[in-house]
Scaffold this active site. Structure first.
Site, PDB file in Angstrom:
ATOM      1  CG  HIS A  64      -6.315  -2.510   0.052  1.00  0.00           C
ATOM      2  ND1 HIS A  64      -5.399  -2.093  -0.755  1.00  0.00           N
ATOM      3  CD2 HIS A  64      -5.354  -2.186   1.443  1.00  0.00           C
ATOM      4  CE1 HIS A  64      -3.910  -1.129   0.189  1.00  0.00           C
ATOM      5  NE2 HIS A  64      -3.969  -1.080   1.776  1.00  0.00           N
ATOM      6  CB  SER A 101      -0.846  -0.013   1.149  1.00  0.00           C
ATOM      7  OG  SER A 101      -2.056   0.721   1.091  1.00  0.00           O
ATOM      8  CG  ASP A 142      -6.435  -1.932  -3.652  1.00  0.00           C
ATOM      9  OD1 ASP A 142      -7.303  -1.824  -2.836  1.00  0.00           O
ATOM     10  OD2 ASP A 142      -5.409  -2.930  -3.161  1.00  0.00           O
TER      11      ASP A 142
END
Length: 700
Positions: free
Chosen positions: A672, A552, A637
């Site tokens: 995610h 991320s 995501d």
């Protein structure tokens, strides 16, 4: 010089192999798209990939997956054995530490061979018959992605609410379960978040809702069981703020928290009267973060007003004006107050003092303040499952890089401590075989960067050790030194694991965070690189054996680092990486963008635009050699859109001048956080572990 026919033939074979590998890389179509702002023109050849409905996008992602499978085919045996090895350390029939709420003990457990938890309770005492409340395994059906979040029992213990996401986009359906009959109620709340709280009447639920396009949590609604229409409680008008609902440990108040990265505004309403209008606690101000709870007879406030590392105040219930705040815990330059738990007779502060976690106990009446003692130097501890207000027992979690996650009950009055549960690690694990330590690395500008590391005892600092360096460095999030049984598969094969606590985290207090955000973001990347160089210089590893991973915002870190110092690393794993920084931050229709300006800066302002452009990984890809790279993402995501890593890999393939592996793996069913399920998630770990081990020449 005469070249022999044998050497010439071998050279031709090598060239053909390289040419074949290169030609087989699936390259997407280039469609130039011009972006203009501040008099600067950028051309993005892969901008068109920002459309998940475009069949060309899906086709290319599938081809990339096929390419990655082909390149990793020799690693499949290693990956499978790693998966089996990591799974074999997990006790399949296991349960969480039970906690008491009202007349019941609540816990969840896992059954052998099953992926998902079974939520249970026992009445009165732990020897009582078990009541199975919800078996998630029976709900999954044919769903490839299935997540249950926030299993919340009503105050009267007759109902439970829980959220279900079957796509990974973090849009949930809230279901209501009758715990006495086991039947679902007819009530449903669809396309909302998993953030919700019960009112004290056990029939009203407050829940937060996200915008369908930007995904920003911006409204709180009220649902009354049996009523056809829900009521808006509050809508956050500022598109840079998020909104969520909390309930105090005392059960007296709901708190509606509007928050940007470095400012907050809180509203409150009594949980006994959920139909009431929320009241403003204190109007928001730039750079003022404050968090509120109550102790029944007064409010407690954690605030950074004139206190970068926060201080604590008491505030009367009938007047929350700033001049009514009375300081009870002053600011400390070396200690960050991260949070607090307020009980009837005690408050427990969660602290970071010079980078070390502390749990500080403060009586609400007369008595001395003291700290819960810990034996190790490198560890983490945190509040865990505290649900009773009128109690002297405080529950906390504890773990270190060599100690599995443990749950303790600590008596705040007598200081008695009881170990409730320590996670079992099967397969002959012995913590005495491993060593962890903290070191400090000098940064190029004179700062001192903390590093936590773990390895098997007996390593030699001769530069031959494979080392995996992990980092994040954003939002003030501190990666605490924790235990991971999966990591043993690296340590037992000679790897050192190191966490670089770089600026952008709060490891050394809130100033450490401010020194790694917005116009000081470059410190985050420089710190990580400086740690790598130090580890090489001190003989822990070498560029031939150094690997790095981040996800991320940590994926942004990986993208910046490989542009700035690719020669330091043998391999990089970038998970769901935020790499197209400038373009994403300029488009407020993209999920979460406006709420991120407080962290990165708003590139609509020239100063921020030019600074972000100087490090944005996608915009700084160059014609040069890059290390071996494995990039992973999820089609659904909700945090970092799939097209960022997809575009980045496409551009890297176009520009890079090396023959190293560059692999993109897109999970077409996940978001995610990757796969759900207790064992399915191990597949993601086995993937990048096998990648690193293969590069290191370790085949089993």
């Amino acid at each position: 010089m005469r070249i022999s026919p044998a050497i010439c033939a071998a050279f031709i074979v090598v060239l053909a192999a390289c040419s074949s590998n290169t030609s087989e890389v699936p390259m997407p179509e280039k469609i130039p798209h011009t972006l203009n702002i501040h008099g600067d023109e950028r051309v993005d050849d892969y901008f068109w990939m920002n459309d998940r409905e475009d069949p060309r996008v899906i086709d290319w992602l599938n081809k990339q997956n096929e390419w990655t499978e082909k390149r990793m085919e020799p690693m499949q045996g290693l990956k499978a054995s790693l998966f089996d090895e990591m799974r074999s350390r997990i006790k399949e029939e296991d349960s969480s530490a039970p906690y008491k709420d009202g007349d019941y003990w609540y816990y969840y457990r896992y059954e052998e061979g099953h992926e998902y938890p079974v939520y249970c309770r026992k009445r009165g005492q732990l020897t009582a018959p078990e009541e199975v409340l919800l078996d998630v395994n029976g709900l999954v059906g044919e769903h490839e992605y299935f997540a249950v979040r926030n299993f919340a029992v009503s105050p009267d213990h007759k109902l439970a609410a829980y959220g279900v996401d079957t796509q990974g986009r973090r849009f949930y359906t809230i279901y209501f379960l009758d715990l006495e009959t086991g039947r679902l109620l007819d009530d449903r709340i669809t396309d909302v978040t998993s953030n919700f709280e019960w009112a004290n009447d056990s029939k009203t639920l407050l829940y937060s809702v996200q915008d369908s396009e930007t995904l920003r949590m911006d409204r709180v609604y009220r649902h009354v069981l049996g009523e056809p229409k829900d009521t808006l409680v509050y809508a956050e008008p500022d598109d840079t703020n998020w909104l969520w609902v909390e309930k105090s440990l005392s059960s007296r108040m709901f708190y509606l928290v509007s928050a940007a990265t470095v400012s907050t505004e809180v509203r409150y309403l009594p949980a006994d009267t959920p139909l009431a209008e929320p009241r403003l606690f204190l109007p928001r101000e730039p750079d003022h973060e404050y968090f509120v709870t109550d102790g029944v007879d007064r409010f407690f406030v954690l605030s950074n007003d004139n206190a970068r590392n926060f201080r604590v105040f008491e505030v009367p219930l009938d007047n929350t004006a700033r001049d009514q705040w009375q300081e009870i815990v002053p600011h400390r330059e070396d200690t960050l107050i991260e949070g607090f738990d307020i009980f009837k007779d005690y408050a427990v502060l969660s602290l970071l003092e010079n980078g070390v976690v502390q749990l500080e106990v403060m009586p609400r009446g007369a008595g001395e303040t003291y700290r819960i003692p810990f034996d190790e130097d490198v560890f983490t501890a945190y509040s865990d499952d505290n649900v009773q207000y009128d109690t002297h027992w405080f529950r906390y979690g504890y773990e270190s890089m060599t100690t599995p996650e443990s749950v303790y009950d600590f008596n705040l009055q007598t200081r008695e401590q009881k170990l409730v549960k320590e996670d079992t690690v099967l397969g002959g694990f012995d913590r005495a075989n491993y060593e962890s330590k903290a070191i400090v690395v000098p940064a190029r500008d004179g700062a001192s960067i903390p590093v936590s590391m773990v390895y098997r005892k007996g390593i030699k600092l001769d530069g031959t050790n494979p080392l995996l360096q992990y980092g994040y460095g954003s939002y003030g999030v501190t990666i605490d030194p924790s235990f991971n049984s999966d990591r043993l598969s690296l340590l037992d094969r000679g790897f050192i694991f190191a966490v670089a606590h770089i600026r952008g985290s709060s490891k050394l207090g809130r100033e450490w965070y401010y020194e790694g955000r917005q116009l000081k973001k470059m410190n985050t990347f420089n710190d990580f690189i400086d740690v790598s160089r130090y580890l090489i210089d001190q003989g822990y590893t070498s560029p031939e054996h150094l690997y790095a991973r981040g996800g991320s915002a940590g994926g942004l870190l990986m993208g910046a680092v490989v542009n700035m110092a690719p020669e330091l690393y043998k391999g990089i794993s970038a998970a769901v990486p935020f790499v197209d920084v400038v373009t994403t931050m300029l488009d407020d229709s993209i999920p979460l963008t406006s709420g991120e300006w407080d962290e990165w800066g708003n590139p609509n302002e020239k100063e921020f635009y030019e600074y972000m452009l100087s490090y944005s990984p996608y915009d700084n890809v160059e014609r040069k050699d890059y290390p071996n790279m494995l990039v992973t993402t999820g089609l659904h995501d909700s945090q970092v859109q799939y097209w960022e890593p997809a575009k980045w890999v496409a551009k890297l393939n176009e520009y890079k001048t090396d023959d190293n592996m560059l692999l993109l793996k897109t999970d077409m069913q996940a978001g995610h956080s990757g796969k759900t399920g207790r064992f399915q998630s191990l597949e993601d770990t086995a993937l990048y572990y096998s990648f690193f081990l293969w590069l290191e020449g370790i085949r089993e």
